[in-house]
Design a protein around this motif. Structure first.
Motif, PDB file in Angstrom:
ATOM      1  N   GLU A 141       0.627  -0.872   0.220  1.00 20.59           N
ATOM      2  CA  GLU A 141      -0.177  -0.034   0.584  1.00 20.59           C
ATOM      3  C   GLU A 141       0.939   0.585   0.167  1.00 20.59           C
ATOM      4  O   GLU A 141       0.452   2.156  -0.904  1.00 20.59           O
ATOM      5  N   LYS A 142       1.716   1.112   1.039  1.00 22.45           N
ATOM      6  CA  LYS A 142       2.306   2.567   0.849  1.00 22.45           C
ATOM      7  C   LYS A 142       2.990   3.312  -0.990  1.00 22.45           C
ATOM      8  O   LYS A 142       3.708   3.890  -0.620  1.00 22.45           O
ATOM      9  N   LYS A 143       3.951   1.598  -0.811  1.00 23.29           N
ATOM     10  CA  LYS A 143       4.928   1.908  -2.415  1.00 23.29           C
ATOM     11  C   LYS A 143       3.479   2.295  -3.140  1.00 23.29           C
ATOM     12  O   LYS A 143       3.879   3.798  -4.441  1.00 23.29           O
ATOM     13  N   MET A 144       2.473   1.795  -3.245  1.00 22.23           N
ATOM     14  CA  MET A 144       2.004   2.221  -4.922  1.00 22.23           C
ATOM     15  C   MET A 144       0.841   3.692  -4.173  1.00 22.23           C
ATOM     16  O   MET A 144       0.821   4.122  -5.322  1.00 22.23           O
ATOM     17  N   PHE A 145       0.486   3.584  -3.147  1.00 19.10           N
ATOM     18  CA  PHE A 145       0.188   4.972  -2.963  1.00 19.10           C
ATOM     19  C   PHE A 145       0.832   6.309  -3.020  1.00 19.10           C
ATOM     20  O   PHE A 145       0.456   6.928  -3.753  1.00 19.10           O
ATOM     21  N   SER A 146       2.485   5.457  -2.756  1.00 15.94           N
ATOM     22  CA  SER A 146       3.437   7.171  -3.042  1.00 15.94           C
ATOM     23  C   SER A 146       3.321   6.971  -4.201  1.00 15.94           C
ATOM     24  O   SER A 146       3.556   8.461  -4.809  1.00 15.94           O
ATOM     25  N   LEU A 147       3.458   6.194  -4.936  1.00 13.49           N
ATOM     26  CA  LEU A 147       3.657   6.322  -6.734  1.00 13.49           C
ATOM     27  C   LEU A 147       2.216   7.301  -7.065  1.00 13.49           C
ATOM     28  O   LEU A 147       2.677   7.776  -8.236  1.00 13.49           O
ATOM     29  N   GLN A 148       0.826   6.796  -6.469  1.00 13.95           N
ATOM     30  CA  GLN A 148      -0.016   7.319  -7.048  1.00 13.95           C
ATOM     31  C   GLN A 148      -0.154   9.140  -6.990  1.00 13.95           C
ATOM     32  O   GLN A 148       0.012   9.603  -7.884  1.00 13.95           O
ATOM     33  N   ARG A 149       0.315   9.089  -5.336  1.00 14.31           N
ATOM     34  CA  ARG A 149       0.132  10.416  -5.682  1.00 14.31           C
ATOM     35  C   ARG A 149       1.067  11.353  -6.036  1.00 14.31           C
ATOM     36  O   ARG A 149       1.217  12.482  -6.855  1.00 14.31           O
ATOM     37  N   GLU A 150       2.298  10.478  -6.455  1.00 16.31           N
ATOM     38  CA  GLU A 150       4.087  11.194  -6.983  1.00 16.31           C
ATOM     39  C   GLU A 150       3.578  11.558  -8.957  1.00 16.31           C
ATOM     40  O   GLU A 150       3.199  12.276  -9.052  1.00 16.31           O
ATOM     41  N   ILE A 151       2.506  10.192  -9.046  1.00 21.86           N
ATOM     42  CA  ILE A 151       2.390  10.442 -10.746  1.00 21.86           C
ATOM     43  C   ILE A 151       1.433  11.768 -10.465  1.00 21.86           C
ATOM     44  O   ILE A 151       1.406  12.675 -11.717  1.00 21.86           O
ATOM     45  N   LEU A 152       0.626  11.743 -10.121  1.00 21.85           N
ATOM     46  CA  LEU A 152      -1.388  12.452  -9.750  1.00 21.85           C
ATOM     47  C   LEU A 152      -0.684  14.093  -9.753  1.00 21.85           C
ATOM     48  O   LEU A 152      -0.301  15.076 -10.607  1.00 21.85           O
ATOM     49  N   ASP A 153       0.831  14.714  -9.109  1.00 18.73           N
ATOM     50  CA  ASP A 153       1.265  15.484  -8.443  1.00 18.73           C
ATOM     51  C   ASP A 153       2.244  15.855  -9.057  1.00 18.73           C
ATOM     52  O   ASP A 153       2.039  17.595  -9.839  1.00 18.73           O
ATOM     53  N   GLN A 154       2.963  15.494 -10.301  1.00 22.18           N
ATOM     54  CA  GLN A 154       3.723  15.697 -10.857  1.00 22.18           C
ATOM     55  C   GLN A 154       3.238  16.262 -12.399  1.00 22.18           C
ATOM     56  O   GLN A 154       3.721  16.718 -13.620  1.00 22.18           O
ATOM     57  N   TYR A 155       1.932  15.376 -12.543  1.00 22.89           N
ATOM     58  CA  TYR A 155       1.092  15.119 -13.276  1.00 22.89           C
ATOM     59  C   TYR A 155       0.238  16.877 -13.980  1.00 22.89           C
ATOM     60  O   TYR A 155      -0.323  17.769 -14.648  1.00 22.89           O
ATOM     61  N   GLY A 156      -0.293  17.370 -12.133  1.00 17.00           N
ATOM     62  CA  GLY A 156      -0.577  18.554 -11.615  1.00 17.00           C
ATOM     63  C   GLY A 156      -2.114  18.099 -11.392  1.00 17.00           C
ATOM     64  O   GLY A 156      -3.145  19.241 -11.701  1.00 17.00           O
ATOM     65  N   LEU A 157      -2.266  17.163 -11.312  1.00 18.34           N
ATOM     66  CA  LEU A 157      -3.289  16.953 -10.415  1.00 18.34           C
ATOM     67  C   LEU A 157      -3.387  16.766  -8.757  1.00 18.34           C
ATOM     68  O   LEU A 157      -4.148  15.822  -8.344  1.00 18.34           O
ATOM     69  N   LYS A 158      -2.411  17.755  -8.235  1.00 14.04           N
ATOM     70  CA  LYS A 158      -2.699  17.786  -6.737  1.00 14.04           C
ATOM     71  C   LYS A 158      -4.572  18.247  -5.680  1.00 14.04           C
ATOM     72  O   LYS A 158      -5.135  18.205  -6.547  1.00 14.04           O
ATOM     73  N   ARG A 159      -4.075  17.424  -4.270  1.00 20.79           N
ATOM     74  CA  ARG A 159      -5.343  17.239  -3.693  1.00 20.79           C
ATOM     75  C   ARG A 159      -5.807  18.506  -3.386  1.00 20.79           C
ATOM     76  O   ARG A 159      -4.423  19.074  -3.246  1.00 20.79           O
TER      77      ARG A 159
END
Length: 159
Positions: A141-159
């Motif tokens: 979970e830590k690995k997947m959610f971290s990568l998920q957040r990284e991709i979304l943030d880098q793309y520009g879809l931050k929370r």
């Protein structure tokens, strides 16, 4: 990446939202270093249709937000052995994503962020499942959610 998007919703998803899915998956595919000929399909639907799929395949009789069906889940198949150069020419089919746009809207409102952010989140969440990521165990979970957040943030879809 070869991306097919099927819109089976009653209201029809806007071209801008379909482009968001397309661009985000291409961005994530580059992040994971996937081959250019990697294939994936995304089907956008409403709650009744995704509820039916969820009931049929997961035996859970309620609508869900995203379902991922990997093309190559089974470990008991005999692999086809071929020359690496020839193998590189064949597309890799990751599988199929099914996203409920009703759930996208509901969850975006509940979480207090944009429809686009929730659509992107569910797209990447399902995409990572198709690439072998999971969240059954705390470390996974830590690995997947971290990568998920990284991709979304880098793309520009931050929370």
């Amino acid at each position: 990446m070869e991306i097919e998007i099927y819109d089976r919703t009653a209201e029809k998803v806007s071209d801008e939202h379909q482009k968001l899915i397309q661009d985000l998956l291409n961005f994530a595919g580059k992040k994971l270093d996937l081959a250019d000929n990697t294939e994936i399909s995304v089907t956008l639907m409403n709650n009744p249709e995704i509820r039916e799929l969820n009931s049929q395949y997961r035996h859970v009789d309620r609508a869900t937000d995203v379902l991922s069906f990997a093309a190559e889940e089974s470990d008991d198949e005999t692999p086809i052995i071929m020359d690496p150069e020839l193998a590189a020419e064949f597309p890799v089919n990751l599988g199929d994503l099914f996203i409920s746009v009703d759930k996208v809207a509901e969850q975006a409102k509940f979480l207090g962020h944009s429809f686009e952010r929730e659509l992107g989140f569910l797209t990447i969440h399902g995409f990572l499942h198709l690439n072998g990521y999971d969240h059954e165990q705390p470390e996974e979970e830590k690995k997947m959610f971290s990568l998920q957040r990284e991709i979304l943030d880098q793309y520009g879809l931050k929370r």
